[in-house]
Design a protein around this motif. Structure first.
Motif, PDB file in Angstrom:
ATOM      1  N   ARG A 286       0.831  -1.216   0.198  1.00 56.47           N
ATOM      2  CA  ARG A 286      -0.041  -0.039   0.117  1.00 56.47           C
ATOM      3  C   ARG A 286       0.963   1.297  -0.051  1.00 56.47           C
ATOM      4  NH1 ARG A 286      -2.553  -1.007   4.460  1.00 56.47           N
ATOM      5  NH2 ARG A 286      -3.983  -2.513   3.361  1.00 56.47           N
ATOM      6  N   GLU A 287       1.983   1.376   0.845  1.00 54.48           N
ATOM      7  CA  GLU A 287       2.784   2.437   0.788  1.00 54.48           C
ATOM      8  C   GLU A 287       3.481   2.527  -0.509  1.00 54.48           C
ATOM      9  OE1 GLU A 287       5.371   2.910   4.237  1.00 54.48           O
ATOM     10  OE2 GLU A 287       4.052   1.506   5.509  1.00 54.48           O
ATOM     11  N   GLY A 288       4.112   1.454  -0.993  1.00 54.13           N
ATOM     12  CA  GLY A 288       4.665   1.407  -2.495  1.00 54.13           C
ATOM     13  C   GLY A 288       3.685   1.951  -3.353  1.00 54.13           C
ATOM     14  N   LEU A 289       2.466   1.560  -3.365  1.00 55.99           N
ATOM     15  CA  LEU A 289       1.571   2.058  -4.289  1.00 55.99           C
ATOM     16  C   LEU A 289       1.452   3.600  -4.188  1.00 55.99           C
ATOM     17  CD1 LEU A 289      -1.210  -0.646  -4.402  1.00 55.99           C
ATOM     18  CD2 LEU A 289       0.518  -0.208  -6.272  1.00 55.99           C
ATOM     19  N   ALA A 290       1.545   4.092  -2.802  1.00 52.96           N
ATOM     20  CA  ALA A 290       1.267   5.482  -2.583  1.00 52.96           C
ATOM     21  C   ALA A 290       2.473   6.287  -3.334  1.00 52.96           C
ATOM     22  CB  ALA A 290       1.296   5.789  -1.251  1.00 52.96           C
ATOM     23  N   VAL A 291       3.738   5.682  -3.287  1.00 50.65           N
ATOM     24  CA  VAL A 291       4.998   6.294  -3.825  1.00 50.65           C
ATOM     25  C   VAL A 291       4.650   6.514  -5.382  1.00 50.65           C
ATOM     26  CG1 VAL A 291       7.335   5.767  -4.453  1.00 50.65           C
ATOM     27  CG2 VAL A 291       6.320   5.558  -2.086  1.00 50.65           C
ATOM     28  N   LEU A 292       4.162   5.412  -6.005  1.00 48.43           N
ATOM     29  CA  LEU A 292       3.757   5.504  -7.424  1.00 48.43           C
ATOM     30  C   LEU A 292       2.560   6.274  -7.684  1.00 48.43           C
ATOM     31  CD1 LEU A 292       4.076   1.620  -8.440  1.00 48.43           C
ATOM     32  CD2 LEU A 292       5.883   3.534  -8.349  1.00 48.43           C
TER      33      LEU A 292
ATOM     34  N   ARG B 121       2.128   9.320  -6.197  1.00 46.03           N
ATOM     35  CA  ARG B 121       2.993  10.513  -6.168  1.00 46.03           C
ATOM     36  C   ARG B 121       3.456  10.866  -7.625  1.00 46.03           C
ATOM     37  NH1 ARG B 121       3.386   9.403  -0.642  1.00 46.03           N
ATOM     38  NH2 ARG B 121       5.480   8.325  -1.126  1.00 46.03           N
ATOM     39  N   GLU B 122       4.184   9.670  -7.983  1.00 41.28           N
ATOM     40  CA  GLU B 122       4.878   9.893  -9.266  1.00 41.28           C
ATOM     41  C   GLU B 122       3.844  10.033 -10.447  1.00 41.28           C
ATOM     42  OE1 GLU B 122       7.594   6.603 -10.062  1.00 41.28           O
ATOM     43  OE2 GLU B 122       8.486   6.867  -7.929  1.00 41.28           O
ATOM     44  N   GLY B 123       2.719   9.868 -10.368  1.00 38.96           N
ATOM     45  CA  GLY B 123       1.455  10.078 -11.258  1.00 38.96           C
ATOM     46  C   GLY B 123       1.467   8.783 -12.197  1.00 38.96           C
ATOM     47  N   LEU B 124       1.993   7.669 -11.798  1.00 43.02           N
ATOM     48  CA  LEU B 124       1.935   6.388 -12.584  1.00 43.02           C
ATOM     49  C   LEU B 124       0.906   5.672 -12.193  1.00 43.02           C
ATOM     50  CD1 LEU B 124       3.996   5.078 -14.602  1.00 43.02           C
ATOM     51  CD2 LEU B 124       5.226   3.882 -12.825  1.00 43.02           C
ATOM     52  N   THR B 125       0.115   5.932 -10.933  1.00 42.97           N
ATOM     53  CA  THR B 125      -1.018   4.907 -10.693  1.00 42.97           C
ATOM     54  C   THR B 125      -2.207   6.209 -10.199  1.00 42.97           C
ATOM     55  OG1 THR B 125      -0.569   4.522  -8.497  1.00 42.97           O
ATOM     56  CG2 THR B 125       0.297   2.900 -10.087  1.00 42.97           C
ATOM     57  N   ARG B 126      -3.408   5.609 -10.331  1.00 46.38           N
ATOM     58  CA  ARG B 126      -4.401   6.295  -9.649  1.00 46.38           C
ATOM     59  C   ARG B 126      -5.347   5.484  -8.787  1.00 46.38           C
ATOM     60  NH1 ARG B 126      -5.564   9.751 -14.791  1.00 46.38           N
ATOM     61  NH2 ARG B 126      -3.842  11.304 -14.673  1.00 46.38           N
ATOM     62  N   SER B 127      -5.945   6.177  -7.821  1.00 49.57           N
ATOM     63  CA  SER B 127      -6.780   5.378  -6.936  1.00 49.57           C
ATOM     64  C   SER B 127      -8.193   5.723  -6.941  1.00 49.57           C
ATOM     65  CB  SER B 127      -6.366   5.128  -5.487  1.00 49.57           C
ATOM     66  OG  SER B 127      -5.160   4.508  -5.659  1.00 49.57           O
TER      67      SER B 127
ATOM     68  N   TRP C  63     -12.482   5.556  -5.237  1.00 52.89           N
ATOM     69  CA  TRP C  63     -13.396   4.796  -4.615  1.00 52.89           C
ATOM     70  C   TRP C  63     -14.078   3.732  -4.822  1.00 52.89           C
ATOM     71  CZ3 TRP C  63     -13.152   4.806   0.785  1.00 52.89           C
ATOM     72  CH2 TRP C  63     -14.157   4.048   1.419  1.00 52.89           C
ATOM     73  N   HIS C  64     -14.168   2.589  -4.545  1.00 52.18           N
ATOM     74  CA  HIS C  64     -14.776   1.461  -4.806  1.00 52.18           C
ATOM     75  C   HIS C  64     -14.204   1.071  -6.222  1.00 52.18           C
ATOM     76  CE1 HIS C  64     -17.451   1.664  -1.999  1.00 52.18           C
ATOM     77  NE2 HIS C  64     -18.097   2.535  -2.335  1.00 52.18           N
ATOM     78  N   ARG C  65     -12.976   1.390  -6.784  1.00 50.77           N
ATOM     79  CA  ARG C  65     -12.458   1.010  -7.931  1.00 50.77           C
ATOM     80  C   ARG C  65     -11.074   0.485  -7.674  1.00 50.77           C
ATOM     81  NH1 ARG C  65     -13.011   4.879 -12.967  1.00 50.77           N
ATOM     82  NH2 ARG C  65     -12.079   3.078 -13.723  1.00 50.77           N
ATOM     83  N   GLY C  66     -10.423   0.725  -6.684  1.00 48.18           N
ATOM     84  CA  GLY C  66      -9.048   0.262  -6.332  1.00 48.18           C
ATOM     85  C   GLY C  66      -8.020   1.135  -6.847  1.00 48.18           C
ATOM     86  N   THR C  67      -6.794   0.604  -7.228  1.00 50.36           N
ATOM     87  CA  THR C  67      -5.693   1.297  -7.882  1.00 50.36           C
ATOM     88  C   THR C  67      -5.404   0.781  -9.122  1.00 50.36           C
ATOM     89  OG1 THR C  67      -4.515   1.598  -5.646  1.00 50.36           O
ATOM     90  CG2 THR C  67      -3.155   2.008  -7.382  1.00 50.36           C
ATOM     91  N   ASN C  68      -5.349   1.590 -10.433  1.00 56.59           N
ATOM     92  CA  ASN C  68      -4.874   0.994 -11.572  1.00 56.59           C
ATOM     93  C   ASN C  68      -3.762   2.104 -12.018  1.00 56.59           C
ATOM     94  OD1 ASN C  68      -7.936   1.034 -11.072  1.00 56.59           O
ATOM     95  ND2 ASN C  68      -7.717  -0.431 -12.812  1.00 56.59           N
ATOM     96  N   VAL C  69      -3.070   1.278 -12.951  1.00 56.36           N
ATOM     97  CA  VAL C  69      -1.920   2.122 -13.803  1.00 56.36           C
ATOM     98  C   VAL C  69      -2.653   3.206 -14.487  1.00 56.36           C
ATOM     99  CG1 VAL C  69      -0.307   1.770 -15.507  1.00 56.36           C
ATOM    100  CG2 VAL C  69      -0.680   0.066 -13.979  1.00 56.36           C
ATOM    101  N   ILE C  70      -2.046   4.402 -14.747  1.00 58.90           N
ATOM    102  CA  ILE C  70      -2.816   5.696 -15.506  1.00 58.90           C
ATOM    103  C   ILE C  70      -2.951   5.007 -16.762  1.00 58.90           C
ATOM    104  CG2 ILE C  70      -1.738   7.286 -13.974  1.00 58.90           C
ATOM    105  CD1 ILE C  70       0.131   7.557 -16.455  1.00 58.90           C
ATOM    106  N   GLU C  71      -4.041   5.590 -17.438  1.00 59.93           N
ATOM    107  CA  GLU C  71      -4.526   5.472 -18.993  1.00 59.93           C
ATOM    108  C   GLU C  71      -3.623   6.336 -19.771  1.00 59.93           C
ATOM    109  OE1 GLU C  71      -6.481   3.252 -20.063  1.00 59.93           O
ATOM    110  OE2 GLU C  71      -8.030   2.699 -18.488  1.00 59.93           O
ATOM    111  N   VAL C  72      -3.443   6.155 -20.747  1.00 56.93           N
ATOM    112  CA  VAL C  72      -2.588   6.726 -21.790  1.00 56.93           C
ATOM    113  C   VAL C  72      -3.614   7.367 -22.771  1.00 56.93           C
ATOM    114  CG1 VAL C  72      -0.861   6.465 -23.794  1.00 56.93           C
ATOM    115  CG2 VAL C  72      -0.676   5.661 -21.515  1.00 56.93           C
ATOM    116  N   THR C  73      -3.788   8.679 -22.824  1.00 52.27           N
ATOM    117  CA  THR C  73      -4.776   9.311 -23.634  1.00 52.27           C
ATOM    118  C   THR C  73      -4.122  10.408 -24.229  1.00 52.27           C
ATOM    119  OG1 THR C  73      -5.607  10.751 -22.193  1.00 52.27           O
ATOM    120  CG2 THR C  73      -6.710   8.462 -22.062  1.00 52.27           C
ATOM    121  N   ALA C  74      -4.739  11.060 -25.342  1.00 55.80           N
ATOM    122  CA  ALA C  74      -4.190  12.233 -26.136  1.00 55.80           C
ATOM    123  C   ALA C  74      -4.346  13.342 -25.330  1.00 55.80           C
ATOM    124  CB  ALA C  74      -5.064  12.204 -27.426  1.00 55.80           C
TER     125      ALA C  74
END
Length: 234
Positions: free
Chosen positions: A57-63, A65-71, A73-84
């Motif tokens: 959980r702490e490791g995901l919080a680091v990511l 902050r880097e903008g690599l993941t997003r959390s 409510w009720h959807r958990g944590t995901n890798v960011i999407e790549v959009t235009a």
């Protein structure tokens, strides 16, 4: 005064496992094991890494902050999407940072510094000649830009670059995946020209070249993403 008592600060905690978790998960994301938009489940990651869910959980919080993941409510944590749209935002910030870094590096770079940059471009050319894959070339590419940001000699500027580096890496990996030939055709020449301008101490031309280098990559990626989206809708 004992700052651990009363209303003071809590004791510092060792964060080695959390940092290790962040490193391992980041590596997996950038290796493509977790593609953009993929879920990152604490239980599965903890079991795979053989560490506690708290460390994950702490490791995901680091990511995050880097903008690599997003959390969410009720959807958990995901890798960011790549959009235009987000590519345009990200690359605009990177262009501004790289523009300033190039100007400052042109003012500060000594002959040994530009020789080091030339060696990095030579390594790109050698890997290209050996048929290296896109991710390998991209690793050398980002190392090159790391060096320019360090040469700029501005800690806050470098911190800004470090803050978006993981996102840039993921977006550039997507660019390479969608158009490897295009990336291979430009990677050596564009970096070689930037070193030439830094060696000449031409800060104005270097900053313009650095900005265009980033914005041209953004234009290519946005075209690729638009084509991919059109293909899905067809």
């Amino acid at each position: 005064m004992d700052i651990t008592s009363g209303g003071g600060m809590g004791r510092a905690r060792r964060r080695g496992l959390a940092e290790e978790a962040a490193d391992r998960i980041r590596e997996a994301i950038l290796a493509g094991h977790f593609p953009p938009g993929a879920p990152l489940r604490e239980v599965e990651l903890a079991e795979s890494l053989d560490i506690s869910r708290g460390s994950v959980r702490e490791g995901l919080a680091v990511l995050a902050r880097e903008g690599l993941t997003r959390s969410a409510w009720h959807r958990g944590t995901n890798v960011i999407e790549v959009t235009a749209q987000e590519a345009e935002e990200l690359y605009a910030v990177r262009a501004a940072l790289d523009r300033l870094a190039a100007r400052l590096a042109a003012e500060r770079a000594a002959p040994q510094d530009t020789a080091e940059l030339d060696a990095r471009v030579d390594a790109m050319a050698a890997e290209l000649a050996r048929g290296a894959d896109g991710p390998r070339l991209l690793a050398l590419d980002l190392d090159f830009h790391d060096r320019i940001h360090r040469l700029a000699g501005n800690r806050r500027l470098y911190d800004g670059w470090a803050g978006i580096r993981s996102q840039v890496h993921l977006y550039q990996l997507t660019r390479v995946r969608l158009g490897h030939a295009d990336y291979r055709a430009a990677v050596v020449e564009e970096h070689r020209e930037l070193v030439r301008l830094l060696r000449a101490g031409d800060g104005r031309a270097a900053q313009e070249a650095a900005e265009e280098h980033v914005l041209s990559a953004c234009r290519v990626l946005c075209r690729q993403l638009a084509a991919t989206e059109a293909g899905r809708e067809a």
